[in-house]
Enzyme design. Structure first.
Site, short mmCIF file in Angstrom:
data_model
loop_
_atom_site.label_atom_id
_atom_site.label_comp_id
_atom_site.label_asym_id
_atom_site.label_seq_id
_atom_site.Cartn_x
_atom_site.Cartn_y
_atom_site.Cartn_z
N LYS A 122 36.97 40.46 17.42
CA LYS A 122 37.46 41.34 18.48
C LYS A 122 36.29 41.81 19.34
CE LYS A 122 41.66 43.37 16.49
NZ LYS A 122 42.29 44.63 16.03
N GLU B 173 57.09 48.92 9.46
CA GLU B 173 57.79 50.19 9.67
C GLU B 173 58.90 50.41 8.65
OE1 GLU B 173 56.07 48.74 13.56
OE2 GLU B 173 57.33 47.85 12.00
N ARG C 260 62.55 50.09 14.63
CA ARG C 260 62.51 48.94 13.73
C ARG C 260 62.85 49.33 12.29
NH1 ARG C 260 57.35 45.31 14.89
NH2 ARG C 260 58.87 43.66 15.17
#
Length: 649
Positions: A292, A378, A406
């Site tokens: 990243k 979730e 979700r």
């Protein structure tokens, strides 16, 4: 050798960048492989320049520059489908697919979206924004291609974090049993799956994706089909040989031909491996290791900070700060959580991979043994909280409104049905600005209201937010405190402020004729609108249970009731007020203001509110129009006075 003049040197130094020649991937495919490193360098520099001005998701995109170039260079996009997971990493993809000249409008009103979006480009094959959908969507596309007899390759690009979600494994499990042309690219940018890679693993990946190995592998299956014992032995040998030099054979067990890991920043290796994979049959998974923030030192050192970033100095990486503001609602929650944990050892904090975004960083450091980041899961976060509550703990689930969608079944079935003591700190309620429709919390009041046992609170200011968190936590059952992104109107916080009486609102301005019943973030603009029209304003505080006595009082003392909420009108708080009036037999003119029945595109938050009439000028315009209609209707029915009925009226 001819003499090189200064003008020759100048022409060389000022030649047009290669990136400027690429208006779509076909132009990219017209370059030689030797030019690709230069494209990667220019693309990375262009990306940093753009995001430094607009803000947005930077670190993830910097990490996939070479991979993005390789995918568009090797595959025939958009005929071959690229499906990005989440979409944080898709800025380089946008730059290469005809949107380079519009990247300065990134995440702005009427500008380029921060996520892949089907209506924006044919190269954006699937609209994303939430995690772990890529493999399932890509599988659907691959199956559709097979049914239509189309020979196209579908490629899903998913990060190691997103791969941990249940949806991703469900799709992998299904895909492994199908006869389709599907490529899954695992972008491993946290080194969480494999050790560092180098020349040996790159060479191995090329070998395992090459024609010789593939031919031998498929040929041996055919030759040994009638010799199951020997076939099993050879298969086990292959598995053990792979296991000696690469990660687990999990993907092979799921039916995928695993290749990798390779260095995702070695563009030569990326291109050659992708080219080999393109010619392979069936389901294959390429494991690519990236970093990243690659190529921008501040982002490499602080990938979390530069994941989603405001404008910054591209030379130093210094974040450009605006005017000093008070604490955000997220920060208020984080402070309350630490204070509450000091007082109650039963408190535990849970988040689905949003520690920083949900304000849990300080809590995670002070109470590491009571902090649970479950990853992008979730559903599991909510059921985990339910299990903890069964054993006497007091879980606080910190979650974005759009992510709670979700876990709706778990909210109903695992928590509310059992009336378990779980507190939900629901961040990003309402519109969220530049992230747009994918992250807007437009529906939580509507989907929360029908759930029995669930308490729903919406603060109008900073101090009230802290009071409501205390109220919800002390309530012996499921409770949801829903607050917006950013800060409030600037009310001072009293850490010792008491909990609020459940189901009670308050009148914050007394006016005449028209009463505005405002919920949460809509109280401040409602007050400004009321000043212009001398209207009454009620801060309703609770969406469930509603303050029925206050609603009745306002209905019997005003001509018009107006509900105002930063939530979908359909099924929202205003619908609850209308249901209450109907149940009490009260007939009164009502106007419901909220989010219309459409998705609100990305823009500044203030621009979004203005576009749907939920800023103070928009509310004033709606109120004046309603007053005009009311006066016209009154004139038309002057001979028949407005009837009011109600208990005690």
């Amino acid at each position: 050798m001819p003499h090189r003049t200064s003008s020759d040197s100048g022409a060389s130094l000022h030649r047009r960048p290669l990136l400027d020649l690429i208006d779509d991937p076909a132009d990219l495919r017209g370059l030689s492989e030797s030019q690709l490193p230069e494209i990667a360098s220019e693309l990375r520099s262009f990306l940093i320049e753009c995001v430094s001005q607009t803000g947005g998701h930077l670190a993830a995109g910097l990490g996939v520059v070479e991979l993005t170039i390789g995918l568009h260079y090797v595959f025939d996009t958009p005929y071959d489908r690229l499906v990005w997971d989440v979409g944080h990493q898709a800025y380089p993809h946008k730059i290469l697919t005809g949107r380079r000249d519009r990247m300065c409008t990134l995440r702005k009103k009427d500008g380029v979206s921060g996520f892949p979006k089907r209506s924006e480009s044919d190269y954006d094959t699937f609209g994303v924004g939430h995690s772990s959908t890529s493999i399932g969507a890509a599988l659907g596309m691959a199956l559709a291609a097979k049914q239509r007899g189309e020979r196209r390759t579908v490629i899903a690009i998913i990060g190691d974090g997103a791969l941990g979600a249940g949806m991703a494994f469900e799709a992998l499990n299904h895909a492994g049993s199908m006869d389709i042309d599907l490529v899954v690219i695992l972008n491993d940018n946290e080194m969480s799956i494999s050790p560092p890679v180098g020349a040996i693993s790159n060479h191995l990946a090329r070998l395992l994706s090459g024609k010789i190995y593939t031919t031998m592998r498929e040929g041996s299956k055919t030759a040994l089909r009638g010799l199951p014992n020997l076939r099993h032995l050879v298969g086990r040998w292959e598995e053990h040989m792979k296991g000696m030099v690469m990660p687990s054979t999990l993907f092979e067990e799921l039916g995928f031909n695993y290749i990798g890991p390779i260095d995702g920043h070695d563009i030569d290796s990326v291109v050659h491996t992708l080219r080999n994979i393109k010619g392979m049959p069936g389901q294959r998974l390429l494991h690519v290791v990236t970093k990243k923030g690659r190529g921008f030192e501040p982002a490499e050192g602080q990938p979390v900070t530069y994941h989603g970033v405001t404008p910054f100095d591209r030379h130093t990486g210094e974040i450009i700060k605006g005017k000093a503001k008070g604490p955000s609602y997220t920060q208020i929650f984080g402070g309350w959580l630490c204070d509450a944990a000091e007082q109650d050892e039963r408190l535990v904090g849970i988040t689905p991979a949003m520690c920083e975004g949900s304000g849990l960083t300080a809590f995670s450091k002070r109470f590491p043994e009571r902090f649970f980041d479950v990853g992008i899961a979730e559903q599991h976060a909510v059921t985990l909280a339910a299990g903890m509550a069964c054993e006497g703990l007091k879980p606080v689930v910190a979650i974005y409104s759009s992510f709670l969608q979700r876990a709706y079944d778990q909210l109903i079935h695992d928590v509310a049905l059992q009336n378990l003591d779980v507190t939900f700190a629901v961040d990003r309620g309402g519109l969220v600005g530049a992230d747009g429709a994918t992250h807007a919390g437009s529906f939580d009041l509507s989907f929360g209201r029908p759930i029995p046992n669930l308490l729903i609170l919406a603060p109008s200011n900073e101090n009230e937010c802290r009071q409501m968190l205390k109220t919800a936590y002390e309530h012996a059952g499921p409770a949801m405190v829903r607050y917006p992104r950013g800060g409030g109107p600037g009310v001072a916080i009293d850490p010792l402020a008491p909990a609020l009486p459940i189901g009670k609102g308050e009148i914050v301005r007394q006016g005449r004729r028209m009463a505005l019943l405002a919920f949460g973030s809509m109280v401040p603009p409602a007050l400004r609108a009321a000043e212009a029209l001398d209207a009454t304003v009620a801060n309703m505080r609770f969406v469930k249970p509603l303050d029925e006595d206050l609603i009745k009082e306002l209905a019997l003392t005003h001509e018009i009731l107006v509900t105002i909420e930063e939530n979908a009108i359909a099924g929202g708080a205003g619908s609850g007020v209308a249901e209450t009036l109907s149940a009490q037999g009260i007939v009164i003119r009502c106007l419901h203001l909220g989010l219309p029945d459409r998705y609100i595109e990305h823009a500044e938050h203030a621009e979004q509110l203005a576009s749907v009439g939920l800023d103070a000028p928009g509310i004033i315009a709606s109120l004046r129009a309603e007053l005009d209609r009311f006066s016209t209707d009154q004139g038309a029915t002057a001979s028949e006075p407005t009837r009011r009925q109600g208990i005690g009226a």
